[in-house]
Design an enzyme around this catalytic site. Sequence first.
Site, PDB file in Angstrom:
ATOM      1  CG  ASN A   2      -1.716   1.199   1.453  1.00 32.38           C
ATOM      2  OD1 ASN A   2      -1.792   2.053   0.563  1.00 32.38           O
ATOM      3  ND2 ASN A   2      -2.349   1.320   2.612  1.00 32.38           N
ATOM      4  CE  LYS A  34      -0.228   3.263   4.716  1.00 36.51           C
ATOM      5  NZ  LYS A  34      -0.166   3.361   6.158  1.00 36.51           N
ATOM      6  CG  HIS A  50      -5.869   1.926   5.156  1.00 34.55           C
ATOM      7  ND1 HIS A  50      -5.453   2.889   6.036  1.00 34.55           N
ATOM      8  CD2 HIS A  50      -4.861   1.034   5.057  1.00 34.55           C
ATOM      9  CE1 HIS A  50      -4.223   2.587   6.445  1.00 34.55           C
ATOM     10  NE2 HIS A  50      -3.845   1.463   5.855  1.00 34.55           N
ATOM     11  CD  GLU A 108      -2.973   5.515   6.715  1.00 31.87           C
ATOM     12  OE1 GLU A 108      -2.951   5.546   5.474  1.00 31.87           O
ATOM     13  OE2 GLU A 108      -2.042   5.038   7.395  1.00 31.87           O
ATOM     14  CD  GLU A 153      -3.665  -2.523   7.330  1.00 28.63           C
ATOM     15  OE1 GLU A 153      -2.557  -2.782   6.863  1.00 28.63           O
ATOM     16  OE2 GLU A 153      -4.261  -1.467   7.107  1.00 28.63           O
ATOM     17  N   GLY A 208       2.301   2.185  10.812  1.00 27.20           N
ATOM     18  CA  GLY A 208       3.257   3.281  10.664  1.00 27.20           C
ATOM     19  C   GLY A 208       3.938   3.675  11.964  1.00 27.20           C
ATOM     20  CB  SER A 265       5.070  -1.978  11.976  1.00 29.60           C
ATOM     21  OG  SER A 265       4.642  -0.644  12.240  1.00 29.60           O
TER      22      SER A 265
HETATM   23  P1  PGA Z   1       2.725   0.216   7.704  1.00 29.85           P
HETATM   24  O1  PGA Z   1       1.267   0.427   7.057  1.00 29.85           O
HETATM   25  O2  PGA Z   1       3.269  -1.074   7.107  1.00 29.85           O
HETATM   26  O3  PGA Z   1       3.516   1.415   7.286  1.00 29.85           O
HETATM   27  O4  PGA Z   1       2.540   0.101   9.171  1.00 29.85           O
HETATM   28  C1  PGA Z   1       0.383  -0.633   6.854  1.00 29.85           C
HETATM   29  C2  PGA Z   1      -0.883  -0.135   6.230  1.00 29.85           C
HETATM   30  O5  PGA Z   1      -1.329   0.959   6.571  1.00 29.85           O
HETATM   31  O6  PGA Z   1      -1.478  -0.814   5.368  1.00 29.85           O
END
Ligand code: PGA
Length: 254
Positions: free
Chosen positions: A12, A14, A98, A100, A170, A176, A216
């Site tokens: 992803n 982003k 997601h 976010e 997640e 992140g 992560s």
């Molecule tokens: P990350 O993000 O691997 O940077 O923690 C995962 C995601 O948001 O899909």
Amino acid sequence: MDKDIKLVIAGNWKMNKTVAEGLDLVQGLKRELANVKEVDIVVCPPFTSLSEISKEIMHSSIRLGAQNMSEHHYGAYTGEVAAGMLKEFLVRYVILGHSERRQFQKESDELVSKKAIAAHAAQIKPIVCVGETLEEREAGNTEKIVERQLKGSLAGITSEQMEETIVAYEPVWAIGTGKTASPEQAQEVHAFIRKKLTFMFSETVAKRVRIQYGGSVKPQNARELMGQADVDGALVGGASLEIRSFSDIIKNSI
Ligand code: PGA
């Protein structure tokens, strides 16, 4: 790794990468991952790069995903992109709900389910994200939250469609932040998700659904996470932005 289900590992990106940067990344991934057959590999660039990336990965084993789409098929929805438009670029997967988007765009479970239905109508596999915040985990509400998100976000999905749907667990506190769920924590929630899918659909369907872990994921923790019985892949953010880390995650997962 010996599993009945084929792992699916998606990057992803982003809101990162210009077209040129994205092309560099997938050219490197094509080189590194040319011989990988054991894992379904997916990259999810921003909309603006879909066209070029699609051409670049055309004859490779890398598949294309989008990060979002509209629940509508066409019409007066300024700024939105419909499933049929993604289909033009051979998009096979789409990330929906997601955390976010749930947080910043206030996307609800109901909206996510409408989008999932629209994705299936265009033969695009939705990757439906669920996961609890730190506060919710600490209050002991992880299962309650995940169950509510599953029921709401998968409402109206048929059993046949469910088999072609990916669920991404997640935990919001792990996205992140560099804090990964331990393999045991991930497995616990993944097993719970599969149990709920058994009740919502059937045992046969639940066994066929691929459940990704996200938050992560790095080359160093991929093997142990993917080694868990109910972890069938990964949704990778930060570590999917570099050739080395994303390809090592995939190689370490095999
Ligand atoms: P990350 O993000 O691997 O940077 O923690 C995962 C995601 O948001 O899909």
